[in-house]
Scaffold this active site. Structure first.
Site, short mmCIF file in Angstrom:
data_model
loop_
_atom_site.label_atom_id
_atom_site.label_comp_id
_atom_site.label_asym_id
_atom_site.label_seq_id
_atom_site.Cartn_x
_atom_site.Cartn_y
_atom_site.Cartn_z
N HIS A 580 0.85 -1.19 0.00
CA HIS A 580 0.00 0.00 0.00
C HIS A 580 0.88 1.24 0.00
O HIS A 580 2.11 1.17 0.14
CB HIS A 580 -0.91 0.02 1.24
CG HIS A 580 -0.14 0.09 2.53
ND1 HIS A 580 0.53 -1.00 3.05
CD2 HIS A 580 0.11 1.12 3.39
CE1 HIS A 580 1.14 -0.65 4.17
NE2 HIS A 580 0.90 0.63 4.39
N ASP A 582 0.96 5.17 1.91
CA ASP A 582 0.38 5.73 3.13
C ASP A 582 -0.54 6.92 2.92
O ASP A 582 -1.38 7.21 3.77
CB ASP A 582 1.49 6.11 4.12
CG ASP A 582 2.09 4.90 4.80
OD1 ASP A 582 1.45 3.82 4.76
OD2 ASP A 582 3.18 5.01 5.37
N HIS A 652 4.83 -0.06 -0.04
CA HIS A 652 5.52 -0.97 0.88
C HIS A 652 4.53 -1.94 1.50
O HIS A 652 3.32 -1.71 1.50
CB HIS A 652 6.24 -0.19 1.98
CG HIS A 652 5.33 0.71 2.77
ND1 HIS A 652 4.87 1.92 2.29
CD2 HIS A 652 4.76 0.57 4.01
CE1 HIS A 652 4.09 2.49 3.18
NE2 HIS A 652 3.99 1.69 4.23
N ARG A 662 6.01 -9.73 16.59
CA ARG A 662 6.76 -8.60 16.03
C ARG A 662 6.16 -7.30 16.55
O ARG A 662 4.98 -7.01 16.32
CB ARG A 662 6.69 -8.63 14.50
CG ARG A 662 7.28 -7.43 13.78
CD ARG A 662 6.78 -7.48 12.33
NE ARG A 662 7.38 -6.50 11.45
CZ ARG A 662 6.89 -5.28 11.22
NH1 ARG A 662 5.80 -4.88 11.86
NH2 ARG A 662 7.48 -4.48 10.36
#
Length: 736
Positions: A580, A582, A652, A662
């Site tokens: 996508h 941002d 990204h 994570r």
């Protein structure tokens, strides 16, 4: 029916006059008082009555009237469509005589045909709708319902009535069409934390099925499930055609304003005025494809919506082994673009795959597509006739319109406009190398111990950087402890399934929520202050490195953990976070990125500050605009900071987390003070109320760097394009 050439101009005036007569006479029908009570009432009156009850605090009455206004509008549309279908054959005897009648009798038979259909529509609608309910509503009311504002009122109304599940559904329905409404976003997160509310309650009450099918088809394509993709694309195409047909039918039956009267100096006669009304209706029918191709909450339509679906469908059919189906679909696509070279090459491939026999060459395009194109072209010819001869203004919504549909006298301007559009499309690849963010990577790193690990060259992109040493191991441990608390007390996700993949769980914590938890004694106050300070630390580092010429404000801070779901990782092909951009909506097929809602268009700079590396997967990766060509990868580790401009040069995603947990601090920055994070200020105000320092020094520096003209509150900011310049009814109590 073939019309004679001498009747063509008059036909323009009369072909849709039946709609005018029907919609200007529907108010004449009536009935007894008892019957009127059972008929559909004016939905605009019900809506305004509900709004008055809302502002009067009569919550039960408001809910009843607002719901009734929504249901009544839906009922009115159903009645109109049913009457449209029931009256199709009315006047057919007179219509069939149009080919045979000579001289002055032709227009009389045309009027007879029109009047019979109008009478049928008038009587049919009058059986179900009150006379006032048949009148046109104001532009304001249309805007209210188009933007789903009734649900804005309903979500607060149901909250007051303690009907939280209905409130959550209303809030979600409104937010889908108004994704930049921050109060509603906050309300939805509050509903998620309320007892008795589940994810199933967040349903869009005005779901548009073709978009659900479209997204499902794209997902099946991404996972190479071609059989399922084929089924979804077929269903999406059929649903799209149905919605376009429904829109066109409503255009014919809905009340329309009369053409503007030019007074005593006007030269328009009855045929000119009828032609103006008819052309206006044709133009509205043409615009239906634009309405259907526009997602809720979006401003721009998806170009070539139907041809795009056909292109996807024939590829999915070929890859799933249905070559005959692929051939038919491709021939349907070629009706839109008969000279497209790639499609002609594919057509030859399909013929050869089928053996090149006569049967394969006899496969014809889908009838529904051929009918759609034929009907659309007939309307375009009438509209361009009006542009050329009647001073009518028409904007063609389609890129596929053939040149021979445009009169010779208009073709030069038409070609020029089309050339501009084609050049913009061709510029898609070139835009990959252009970053208009105003950032220039390569500035100094002002913090001792922070080093540049990867720059633009190493990351194969523009305005990208990886810095190491932004946090110590001890600081990482403290924030990880906060993240552990977030698993049960955070911002509403509470370890639920990730919104991006069913194979992971998701936890989140904002600065404001952390401050409130610290006040309750559930987390260490010093850890909360560290979370706040890290945002300022990252801002200082990136403001210097990217040499921002203006102030840089924190727009949002989110401590996020993604955990691999136990026993649900074998054979994973998906991503932890899909590719996508941002601050715009990426369309990989066209390589375009639309800077409009629901994208966060105010974001200018993005950052990720990693906290750990004891997990598998979860790597950040950058791609080109095709969302497939990977240009760089970044492996997380404690204290590693990734910064990049938020625009279309930096698509990204995140690879799947297949083991462990994570955690990272995600931050977004803006150059517009209007959009700075109000929650951080609220957190600082809470500290100030407790007698603690509120980082005044940082705030004073921020004030100096920022613009002095805030203008309006960013938490209730709507994009300029949605403004109609009129007074709109809005929910003044829409934040819980």
């Amino acid at each position: 029916m073939a019309l004679r050439s001498e009747h063509f101009a008059v036909y323009v005036a009369l072909c849709f006059l039946l709609v005018a007569l029907s919609t200007f006479t529907v108010g004449a029908s009536g009935g007894s008082g008892s019957k009127v009570l059972s008929l559909l009432q004016p939905y605009d009156f019900l809506y305004y009555s509900g709004v008055r009850a809302y502002y009067g605090g009569e919550w039960a009455k408001a809910a009843e009237l607002l719901e009734k206004s929504i249901q009544t509008k839906e009922g009115l549309l159903r009645v109109r469509r049913q009457c449209h279908d029931d009256c199709v054959a009315s006047g057919s005897d007179a219509f069939n005589k149009l080919d045979s009648e000579e001289g002055s009798m032709w227009d009389l038979w045309a009027l007879d045909w029109i009047q019979q259909r109008a009478e049928c529509l008038r009587f049919c609608i009058g059986r179900s709708v009150t006379p006032t309910g048949q009148l046109p509503v104001s532009n304001d009311i249309e805007y209210e319902f188009d933007t789903r504002n009734p649900y804005n009122f309903l979500q607060v109304t149901y909250y007051k009535l303690e009907k939280l599940r209905k409130a959550a559904s209303a809030a979600h329905t409104y937010f889908v069409a108004n994704p930049s409404h921050l109060e509603m976003r906050n309300n939805i997160e509050k509903y998620r934390r309320m007892e008795g509310v589940t994810e199933d309650d967040f349903q869009d009450r005005e779901t548009e099925k073709h978009w659900i099918l479209y997204d499902a088809a794209m997902q099946h394509e991404a996972s190479s499930d071609w059989l399922q993709a084929t089924e979804k694309w077929k269903a999406c195409m059929n649903e799209t055609l149905w919605r376009i047909d429904e829109c066109r039918a409503q255009c014919e039956v809905a009340p329309q304003p009369l053409p503007e009267d030019r007074g005593v100096d006007g030269v328009d006669g009855v045929f000119e005025k009828a032609a103006a009304l008819s052309l206006s209706l044709l133009s509205r029918r043409q615009s239906c494809v634009t309405q259907v191709a526009t997602r809720p909450g979006r401003i721009s339509a998806q170009e070539d919506f139907l041809p795009t679906q056909l292109e996807h469908l024939h590829i999915a059919q070929f890859k799933s082994g249905d070559v005959s189906g692929a051939l038919q679909t491709l021939r349907s696509f070629l009706l839109f673009y008969p000279s497209d070279k790639d499609s002609l090459d594919n057509l030859q491939l399909y013929y050869e795959t089928l053996g090149g026999d006569a049967e394969s060459h006899g496969i014809q395009p889908a009838q529904e597509i051929a009918k759609y194109i034929n009907q659309s072209l007939q309307e375009k010819k009438l509209l361009y006739f009006g542009v050329e001869n009647l001073n009518f203004t028409f904007t063609d919504p389609d890129l596929w319109t053939p040149e021979d549909a445009v009169p010779e006298s208009l073709r030069e301007n038409w070609r020029a406009e089309k050339q501009i559009i084609n050049e913009k499309i061709k510029e898609g690849d070139q835009l990959e190398e252009v970053d208009d963010s105003g950032f220039y990577a390569g500035g100094p790193v002002p913090q001792v111990g922070v080093t540049i690990t990867m720059d633009d060259e190493a990351l194969n992109g523009t305005n990208r950087v990886v810095l190491d040493g932004a946090m110590t191991e001890e600081e990482c441990d403290k924030i990880l402890q906060l993240a552990t608390v977030a698993a049960s007390l955070g911002d509403g996700y509470r370890g639920r399934r990730s919104p991006h993949t069913p194979h992971e769980t998701f936890e989140g914590l904002t600065v404001l929520r952390a401050v409130k938890l610290s006040q309750e004694g559930l987390v260490n106050q010093s850890d909360t202050r560290l979370l706040h300070e890290l945002g300022e630390r990252v801002r200082t580092l990136l403001h210097s490195y990217f040499r921002s010429p203006s102030g840089l404000f924190i727009s949002f801070t989110h401590l996020v953990c993604r955990s691999a779901a136990t026993g649900d990782q074998e054979g994973r092909m998906d991503l932890s976070h899909p590719v996508h951009v941002d601050n715009c909506l990426l369309e990989p097929e066209t390589k375009q990125c639309w800077k409009e809602p629901p994208a966060f268009i105010h974001r200018d700079l993005s950052a990720i500050l990693y906290l750990n590396d004891n997990f598998d997967g979860g790597e950040l990766f950058f791609t080109k605009r095709d969302a497939k060509t990977v240009t760089a990868r970044v492996k997380p580790s404690c204290g590693r900071l990734v910064g990049f401009s938020s625009g279309p040069v930096n698509p990204h995603g995140v690879t799947a987390v297949t083991r462990g947990r994570r955690c990272a601090l995600a931050l977004w920055f803006t150059k517009e003070k209007l959009y700075k994070d109000m929650e951080r200020e609220e957190a600082e105000a809470l500290w100030a109320a407790d007698g603690q320092s509120t980082l005044k020094k940082d705030k004073e520096e921020e004030e100096k760097e920022g613009s002095a003209t805030a203008g309006r509150n960013a938490r209730n900011h709507a994009p300029k394009e949605r403004s109609r310049g009129r007074t709109i009814v809005t929910g003044g109590k829409d934040e819980l």
